[in-house]
Motif scaffolding. Structure first.
Motif, PDB file in Angstrom:
ATOM      1  N   VAL A  73       0.849  -1.197   0.000  1.00 46.81           N
ATOM      2  CA  VAL A  73       0.000   0.000   0.000  1.00 46.81           C
ATOM      3  C   VAL A  73       0.879   1.239   0.000  1.00 46.81           C
ATOM      4  CG1 VAL A  73      -1.746   1.325   1.267  1.00 46.81           C
ATOM      5  CG2 VAL A  73      -1.808  -1.175   1.314  1.00 46.81           C
ATOM      6  N   ASP A  74       0.550   2.168  -0.887  1.00 49.57           N
ATOM      7  CA  ASP A  74       1.202   3.488  -0.904  1.00 49.57           C
ATOM      8  C   ASP A  74       0.433   4.384  -1.863  1.00 49.57           C
ATOM      9  OD1 ASP A  74       2.996   5.656  -0.544  1.00 49.57           O
ATOM     10  OD2 ASP A  74       4.677   4.285  -0.368  1.00 49.57           O
ATOM     11  N   THR A  75       0.987   5.536  -2.160  1.00 45.96           N
ATOM     12  CA  THR A  75       0.361   6.458  -3.102  1.00 45.96           C
ATOM     13  C   THR A  75       0.448   5.911  -4.522  1.00 45.96           C
ATOM     14  OG1 THR A  75       2.405   7.670  -3.492  1.00 45.96           O
ATOM     15  CG2 THR A  75       1.002   8.449  -1.671  1.00 45.96           C
ATOM     16  N   GLU A  76      -0.384   6.438  -5.406  1.00 41.30           N
ATOM     17  CA  GLU A  76      -0.351   6.046  -6.826  1.00 41.30           C
ATOM     18  C   GLU A  76       1.059   6.222  -7.391  1.00 41.30           C
ATOM     19  OE1 GLU A  76      -2.717   5.109  -9.144  1.00 41.30           O
ATOM     20  OE2 GLU A  76      -4.524   5.245  -7.926  1.00 41.30           O
ATOM     21  N   GLU A  77       1.703   7.337  -7.053  1.00 42.82           N
ATOM     22  CA  GLU A  77       3.026   7.647  -7.593  1.00 42.82           C
ATOM     23  C   GLU A  77       4.068   6.628  -7.144  1.00 42.82           C
ATOM     24  OE1 GLU A  77       1.148   9.917  -5.809  1.00 42.82           O
ATOM     25  OE2 GLU A  77       0.360  10.961  -7.579  1.00 42.82           O
TER      26      GLU A  77
END
Length: 110
Positions: A73-77
């Protein structure tokens, strides 16, 4: 500290016997996630399952090819930075991707 963000979750499914450059594929993926400062990555070892090749994967006395899932899990970027690596190292498996609302808790140093 609490940080809320819209992010992306990847779930990568493959077999325990899968390797990359002589080490377990899940270890290689976790190492790359650390290098990229990905927020969260967890490895799950399943009891039994099948995937892209329709071959049953299980742990038994004769086989140690359990199904593995790496959840990230993390940001789209940040996730976008990881995809080229996955393209290079995952030979057989499934990558599921979904948009998530995430809350990251972290300790702040005084």
């Amino acid at each position: 500290m609490k940080e809320e963000f819209q992010g992306r979750m990847l779930r990568i499914h493959f077999g325990e016997d899968d390797k990359w450059q002589g080490k377990s594929l899940h270890e290689a993926i976790l190492t790359k996630c650390q290098e990229l400062n990905i927020a969260e990555a967890i490895v799950f070892r399943g009891i039994e399952g099948y995937g892209a090749g329709s071959r049953i994967r299980r742990t038994s006395h004769f086989s140690k090819d359990a199904p593995i899932q790496v959840s990230i899990v993390d940001t789209e970027e940040q996730i976008a930075r990881l995809i080229p690596f996955l393209d290079a190292v995952v030979e057989e498996g499934v990558v599921a991707s979904s948009t998530v609302e995430a809350i990251r808790y972290s300790r702040t140093k005084s």
